[in-house]
Design a protein around this motif. Structure first.
Motif, PDB file in Angstrom:
ATOM      1  N   ASP A   1       0.832  -1.208   0.000  1.00 39.61           N
ATOM      2  CA  ASP A   1       0.000   0.000   0.000  1.00 39.61           C
ATOM      3  C   ASP A   1       0.868   1.261   0.000  1.00 39.61           C
ATOM      4  O   ASP A   1       0.602   2.215  -0.744  1.00 39.61           O
TER       5      ASP A   1
ATOM      6  N   TRP B   1       2.597   1.565  -3.455  1.00 38.15           N
ATOM      7  CA  TRP B   1       1.620   1.883  -4.501  1.00 38.15           C
ATOM      8  C   TRP B   1       1.183   3.343  -4.420  1.00 38.15           C
ATOM      9  O   TRP B   1       1.103   4.041  -5.434  1.00 38.15           O
ATOM     10  N   ASN B   2       0.906   3.812  -3.192  1.00 38.40           N
ATOM     11  CA  ASN B   2       0.484   5.201  -3.028  1.00 38.40           C
ATOM     12  C   ASN B   2       1.605   6.165  -3.424  1.00 38.40           C
ATOM     13  O   ASN B   2       1.350   7.202  -4.059  1.00 38.40           O
ATOM     14  N   ALA B   3       2.832   5.819  -3.073  1.00 38.66           N
ATOM     15  CA  ALA B   3       3.958   6.667  -3.463  1.00 38.66           C
ATOM     16  C   ALA B   3       4.090   6.720  -4.985  1.00 38.66           C
ATOM     17  O   ALA B   3       4.358   7.790  -5.560  1.00 38.66           O
ATOM     18  N   TRP B   4       3.922   5.579  -5.634  1.00 35.24           N
ATOM     19  CA  TRP B   4       4.011   5.502  -7.099  1.00 35.24           C
ATOM     20  C   TRP B   4       2.990   6.432  -7.755  1.00 35.24           C
ATOM     21  O   TRP B   4       3.314   7.231  -8.633  1.00 35.24           O
ATOM     22  N   ASN B   5       1.764   6.341  -7.303  1.00 32.88           N
ATOM     23  CA  ASN B   5       0.698   7.107  -7.938  1.00 32.88           C
ATOM     24  C   ASN B   5       0.671   8.572  -7.525  1.00 32.88           C
ATOM     25  O   ASN B   5       0.135   9.410  -8.258  1.00 32.88           O
ATOM     26  N   ASP B   6       1.245   8.893  -6.377  1.00 34.71           N
ATOM     27  CA  ASP B   6       1.277  10.279  -5.903  1.00 34.71           C
ATOM     28  C   ASP B   6       2.571  10.984  -6.266  1.00 34.71           C
ATOM     29  O   ASP B   6       2.797  12.122  -5.843  1.00 34.71           O
ATOM     30  N   HIS B   7       3.457  10.308  -7.033  1.00 34.90           N
ATOM     31  CA  HIS B   7       4.772  10.864  -7.374  1.00 34.90           C
ATOM     32  C   HIS B   7       5.539  11.256  -6.115  1.00 34.90           C
ATOM     33  O   HIS B   7       6.237  12.273  -6.078  1.00 34.90           O
ATOM     34  N   ALA B   8       5.395  10.415  -5.086  1.00 29.74           N
ATOM     35  CA  ALA B   8       6.063  10.660  -3.812  1.00 29.74           C
ATOM     36  C   ALA B   8       7.177   9.636  -3.615  1.00 29.74           C
ATOM     37  O   ALA B   8       7.313   8.691  -4.398  1.00 29.74           O
TER      38      ALA B   8
ATOM     39  N   ASN C   1       7.312  13.828 -14.945  1.00 31.83           N
ATOM     40  CA  ASN C   1       6.894  14.398 -13.673  1.00 31.83           C
ATOM     41  C   ASN C   1       7.069  13.370 -12.551  1.00 31.83           C
ATOM     42  O   ASN C   1       6.471  12.298 -12.579  1.00 31.83           O
ATOM     43  N   GLY C   2       7.895  13.677 -11.588  1.00 41.92           N
ATOM     44  CA  GLY C   2       8.107  12.782 -10.460  1.00 41.92           C
ATOM     45  C   GLY C   2       9.085  11.660 -10.702  1.00 41.92           C
ATOM     46  O   GLY C   2       9.407  10.921  -9.767  1.00 41.92           O
TER      47      GLY C   2
ATOM     48  N   ARG D   1      10.401   4.168  -5.927  1.00 42.16           N
ATOM     49  CA  ARG D   1       9.616   4.882  -4.945  1.00 42.16           C
ATOM     50  C   ARG D   1      10.441   5.206  -3.695  1.00 42.16           C
ATOM     51  O   ARG D   1       9.918   5.710  -2.710  1.00 42.16           O
TER      52      ARG D   1
END
Length: 266
Positions: free
Chosen positions: A12, A15-22, A95-96, A143
């Motif tokens: 989780d 995945w969140n980092a991947w999609n949030d460019h974090a 981006n990211g 990530r």
């Protein structure tokens, strides 16, 4: 907390980092994998997040230089999601993307299933299961804030730095009679303020991209995972990674095997 819940929590976060460019400094102590098998247990959760069947697999760190760069003892397998596959000639956003590189790669599409089994697959068995060869470009990313020191298990959990992929056209079937290890590949990066070229060959990929494919099949088999008909396997950079910036056009020329190109924007 069970091992399954721990691996899901790690997935989780990635995945969140991947999609949030974090980015993450590292996974928390209570869900950080420390062995390759633990890393794959985290990675497996990514398939359930895709809206379609798994597109295929990538192999990272198929050169000695690449392995030394990220401090791993051998190649790493990662999953390719259909949502992250772009058409030839498309424009991808940087981006990211902190890696900001493109990698020219030999990719194989399978025509037969190779189910998991106890005995290793031979070179001949794997090649018989291949349907086609494709010149391709992978655009990796991580990530982690410092992927170079993240370690093997965390990098596998991070889907072996998979990000985006461009599958080139089907190569002439004469590739089956060619020495892919000796086959030269040439890349050109043409940008708004600079242009450069770089060359390599199939030998950069575990000595031969076909051998890299055999490695992937047996790595999956050891994890009780089948490589399925229709899936593609991209085998790793056959040229040193190409540094890219917004405005760049990347062309990877595989000679008689075809070519593939991609553009980059902010």
């Amino acid at each position: 907390m069970t091992e399954k819940i721990e691996s899901k929590r790690a997935s989780d976060l990635l995945w969140n980092a991947w999609n949030d460019h974090a980015v993450l400094d590292r996974l928390p102590d209570d869900c950080r994998p420390t062995r390759r098998a633990d890393g794959y247990a985290v990675q497996q959760h990514i398939e359930a997040r895709s809206h379609t069947t798994l597109y295929g697999w990538k192999i990272a760190a198929t050169s000695v230089a690449g392995q030394k760069h990220i401090g791993v003892t051998g190649p790493l397998a990662g999953r390719l999601l259909r949502e992250r596959v772009a058409d030839v000639g498309a424009t991808l956003s940087l981006n990211g993307n902190r890696m900001a590189v493109a990698e020219a790669e030999f990719a194989f599409r399978m025509r037969h299933n190779l189910p998991s089994r106890s005995a290793p697959y031979s070179f001949a068995e794997v090649m018989d299961a291949v349907g086609s060869l494709h010149p391709s470009i992978e655009v990796p990313d991580s990530r982690y804030a410092d992927f170079v020191t993240a370690g093997e298990a965390q990098l596998i959990a991070d889907n072996a730095c998979a990000h985006e992929f461009v599958e080139g056209p089907v190569a002439p079937n004469t590739w089956r009679d060619m020495d892919l290890a000796a086959h030269a590949v040439h890349a050109t990066v043409d940008g708004t303020s600079r242009r450069y070229e770089r060359s390599g060959s199939g030998a950069a990929v575990l000595g031969d991209p076909r051998e890299a494919l055999v490695w992937l099949v047996n790595e999956l088999s050891s994890l009780h995972i089948a490589l399925r008909a229709g899936q593609i396997v991209t085998t790793g950079a056959c040229i040193a990674p190409l540094e890219v910036a917004p405005g760049d056009h990347v062309l990877a020329d595989f000679g008689v095997l075809g070519s593939v190109d991609i553009r980059f924007a902010d």
